[in-house]
Design a protein around this motif. Structure first.
Motif, PDB file in Angstrom:
ATOM      1  N   PRO A  71       1.810  25.008  60.764  1.00 19.58           N
ATOM      2  CA  PRO A  71       1.958  24.857  62.221  1.00 19.58           C
ATOM      3  C   PRO A  71       2.481  26.127  62.884  1.00 19.58           C
ATOM      4  O   PRO A  71       2.113  26.435  64.018  1.00 19.58           O
ATOM      5  CB  PRO A  71       2.945  23.698  62.345  1.00 19.58           C
ATOM      6  N   GLY A  72       3.338  26.879  62.162  1.00 10.44           N
ATOM      7  CA  GLY A  72       3.849  28.118  62.733  1.00 10.44           C
ATOM      8  C   GLY A  72       2.757  29.136  63.010  1.00 10.44           C
ATOM      9  O   GLY A  72       2.819  29.875  63.996  1.00 10.44           O
ATOM     10  N   THR A  73       1.726  29.166  62.164  1.00  9.98           N
ATOM     11  CA  THR A  73       0.604  30.084  62.379  1.00  9.98           C
ATOM     12  C   THR A  73      -0.153  29.722  63.647  1.00  9.98           C
ATOM     13  O   THR A  73      -0.490  30.591  64.461  1.00  9.98           O
ATOM     14  CB  THR A  73      -0.345  30.041  61.165  1.00  9.98           C
ATOM     15  N   VAL A  74      -0.400  28.435  63.841  1.00 11.35           N
ATOM     16  CA  VAL A  74      -1.106  27.992  65.048  1.00 11.35           C
ATOM     17  C   VAL A  74      -0.252  28.250  66.285  1.00 11.35           C
ATOM     18  O   VAL A  74      -0.749  28.724  67.311  1.00 11.35           O
ATOM     19  CB  VAL A  74      -1.470  26.501  64.941  1.00 11.35           C
ATOM     20  N   PRO A  99      -6.443  21.228  70.424  1.00 12.07           N
ATOM     21  CA  PRO A  99      -5.704  20.282  69.589  1.00 12.07           C
ATOM     22  C   PRO A  99      -4.213  20.616  69.569  1.00 12.07           C
ATOM     23  O   PRO A  99      -3.814  21.766  69.781  1.00 12.07           O
ATOM     24  CB  PRO A  99      -6.321  20.467  68.198  1.00 12.07           C
ATOM     25  N   ALA A 100      -3.391  19.613  69.309  1.00  9.77           N
ATOM     26  CA  ALA A 100      -1.966  19.852  69.115  1.00  9.77           C
ATOM     27  C   ALA A 100      -1.775  20.808  67.944  1.00  9.77           C
ATOM     28  O   ALA A 100      -2.639  20.929  67.072  1.00  9.77           O
ATOM     29  CB  ALA A 100      -1.241  18.537  68.848  1.00  9.77           C
ATOM     30  N   VAL A 101      -0.647  21.493  67.939  1.00 12.32           N
ATOM     31  CA  VAL A 101      -0.383  22.510  66.918  1.00 12.32           C
ATOM     32  C   VAL A 101      -0.561  21.945  65.513  1.00 12.32           C
ATOM     33  O   VAL A 101      -1.256  22.525  64.669  1.00 12.32           O
ATOM     34  CB  VAL A 101       1.037  23.088  67.102  1.00 12.32           C
ATOM     35  N   ARG A 102       0.041  20.820  65.236  1.00 16.01           N
ATOM     36  CA  ARG A 102      -0.031  20.259  63.880  1.00 16.01           C
ATOM     37  C   ARG A 102      -1.447  19.798  63.539  1.00 16.01           C
ATOM     38  O   ARG A 102      -1.887  19.934  62.391  1.00 16.01           O
ATOM     39  CB  ARG A 102       0.963  19.102  63.739  1.00 16.01           C
ATOM     40  N   ASP A 103      -2.168  19.271  64.526  1.00 15.34           N
ATOM     41  CA  ASP A 103      -3.533  18.816  64.271  1.00 15.34           C
ATOM     42  C   ASP A 103      -4.435  19.983  63.889  1.00 15.34           C
ATOM     43  O   ASP A 103      -5.200  19.900  62.908  1.00 15.34           O
ATOM     44  CB  ASP A 103      -4.098  18.105  65.506  1.00 15.34           C
TER      45      ASP A 103
END
Length: 477
Positions: A58-61, A45-49
């Motif tokens: 999102p920074g953690t992902v 998945p995209a970072v935000r998703d």
């Protein structure tokens, strides 16, 4: 290619684990791959998703994805997404290290070769090799600093005095011997500056939206957030810089005002003064990377304009030789001890034979002439490329050992690089200089490779011209 459809494929429980969340998430993704729930080629998945799904920022992902990409578990491509890597695929960090090797080129200058590597600059040998060999022989016969003790800051004074002589220029501002810390190349200088500057749990490093990847690598290694700042033809946009400092603990701006890597542009004095105003108002430090230009600019450096917050770095990699790994870092006067301690704590200092070599090489009377001859040869290669690629948008300068080619409509950078490698030429796509989620332009960076003859270099550029004129079916668009 497949995409995750089952949202429960990645099993993660942050509440039961005291480790940082990005480490927990990284382990959950690895476990899903090991179980076979995520197979090679699967798009994540995209970072935000994914951040929304598992309840983190999102920074953690992004940090988890970055760590998995660095070791080759995942493969990221700007504009396409992040995928589970195929078996045997090398991670980007190893590809970057391999790219530093100028393969298929003779040891010295002037050999003919069909395969031409334009990934990283390869300087011509115009006499500096003989000079370095002679000096190394003299040092080996009677090493001034000896061979049986640890390096020490005081014992490097002759080398730092030579560096002061080598670097001294009005545009740099007043320069004292104790301003200079010797480093193992420019990349080491970047690392030392960030170690000396960054503080707190989540410091942020600001970079240009297209920038030298080494800035990002060091910042991520030090667990800092990397925030891209929009640029235009004159460099960093002051309003974008000011906006980037608002919602994060921005502490350091990394920039190359004299020669922007990769676009080869220069930031004019008026824009530099605007950037200094923002840096002062936002209380951020400036890392000024001056490793690329082969002839000193007359424009004032950030060190001259804002000496209280500028950390200036340089090296001899693009002017004499990258093999020696000789670089220089200069801190604001009030932070000189912090920079020196970072160097001493990381490696105890430069190896004594290298500091002995620096003390002689940087003041050798033959060196200015050799550097002028190097610039002359590089300029010839650059002008040759510009003539062959006349009519295309090529950004280049005769005193810079790389060029920026904006691709004509119909070509994507990644496709063009694959096609170029198919005809024996290696290039860097713009996406290598962009952040993970950025939209990179369709452009490539190509370096001067004076390790091959001018005829071989020109032939390689002509092959690129043929590709630009007639893109192979299926590789364009």
């Amino acid at each position: 290619m497949s995409t995750i459809t089952d949202q429960n494929v990645i099993h993660v429980d942050f509440g039961a684990d005291e480790r940082p969340k990005y480490v927990v998430l990284e382990g959950a993704i690895r476990a899903a791959i090991t179980r076979g729930d995520l197979t090679p080629g699967t798009r994540l998945p995209a970072v935000r998703d994914l951040a929304w799904r598992v309840g983190v920022t999102p920074g953690t992902v992004a940090r988890a994805y970055s760590r998995l990409t660095d070791d080759g578990t995942l493969d990221a491509a700007v504009g396409r997404g992040t995928f589970v890597a195929e078996a045997g695929v090398r991670s980007p960090i190893y590809r970057e290290l391999e790219a530093l090797e100028v393969d298929s080129t003779p040891h010295l200058t002037g050999g003919d070769s069909y395969m031409v590597n334009l990934l990283s600059p390869h300087l011509p040998s115009v006499g500096q090799v003989d000079l370095i060999r002679r000096l190394l022989g003299e040092i080996a016969a009677n090493p001034p600093s000896g061979l049986m003790h640890y390096p020490a800051h005081a014992n490097e004074r002759l080398a730092r005095e030579a560096a002061q002589h080598f670097l001294d220029h009005p545009a740099l501002g007043p320069l004292e011997v104790d301003d200079i810390t010797l480093t193992n190349g420019g990349q080491h200088a970047i690392s030392l500056v960030m170690q000396a500057v960054l503080t707190g749990r989540r410091p942020a490093v600001l970079v240009e939206d297209l920038t030298y990847p080494g800035f990002r690598r060091v910042a991520e290694m030090l667990r800092a957030d990397v925030i891209p700042v929009a640029t235009d033809a004159e460099g960093i946009i002051p309003e974008a810089l000011e906006a980037a400092t608002r919602n994060a603990d921005a502490q350091l701006l990394c920039t190359s005002p004299d020669v922007h890597n990769p676009t080869c542009t220069m930031t004019p004095e008026s824009r530099r003064r605007q950037i200094v105003e923002v840096a002062r108002a936002s209380n951020i430090q400036i890392l000024e990377d001056d490793c690329y230009q082969m002839e000193r600019s007359e424009l004032p450096t950030y060190r001259l304009m804002a000496p209280e917050r500028t950390w200036h770095i340089s090296s001899i990699a693009k002017t004499i030789s990258p093999a020696l790994r000789l670089g220089f870092a200069m801190a604001p006067r009030t932070h000189r001890i912090s920079l020196r301690r970072a160097a001493e704590y990381s490696s105890f200092g430069m190896a004594t034979p290298m500091s002995d070599l620096a003390a002689r090489l940087l003041v050798d009377p033959a060196l200015p002439g050799l550097m002028a001859d190097t610039r002359k040869v590089v300029g010839t290669y650059v002008r040759t490329a510009a003539q062959v690629l006349d009519g295309f948008e090529l950004h280049c300068r005769p005193d810079v050992s790389f060029m920026w080619l904006v691709l004509p409509r119909g070509w994507r950078a990644s496709s063009f690089c694959r096609a170029a490698e198919g005809v024996g030429v290696k290039l860097r796509a713009a996406e290598e200089y962009a952040g993970r989620d950025a939209n990179a332009p369709h452009a490539v960076r190509m370096s001067v490779n004076a390790g091959v003859s001018l005829a071989s270099f020109e032939d390689a550029i002509r092959r690129l011209r043929d590709l630009l004129d007639q893109p192979p079916e299926g590789l364009g668009v």
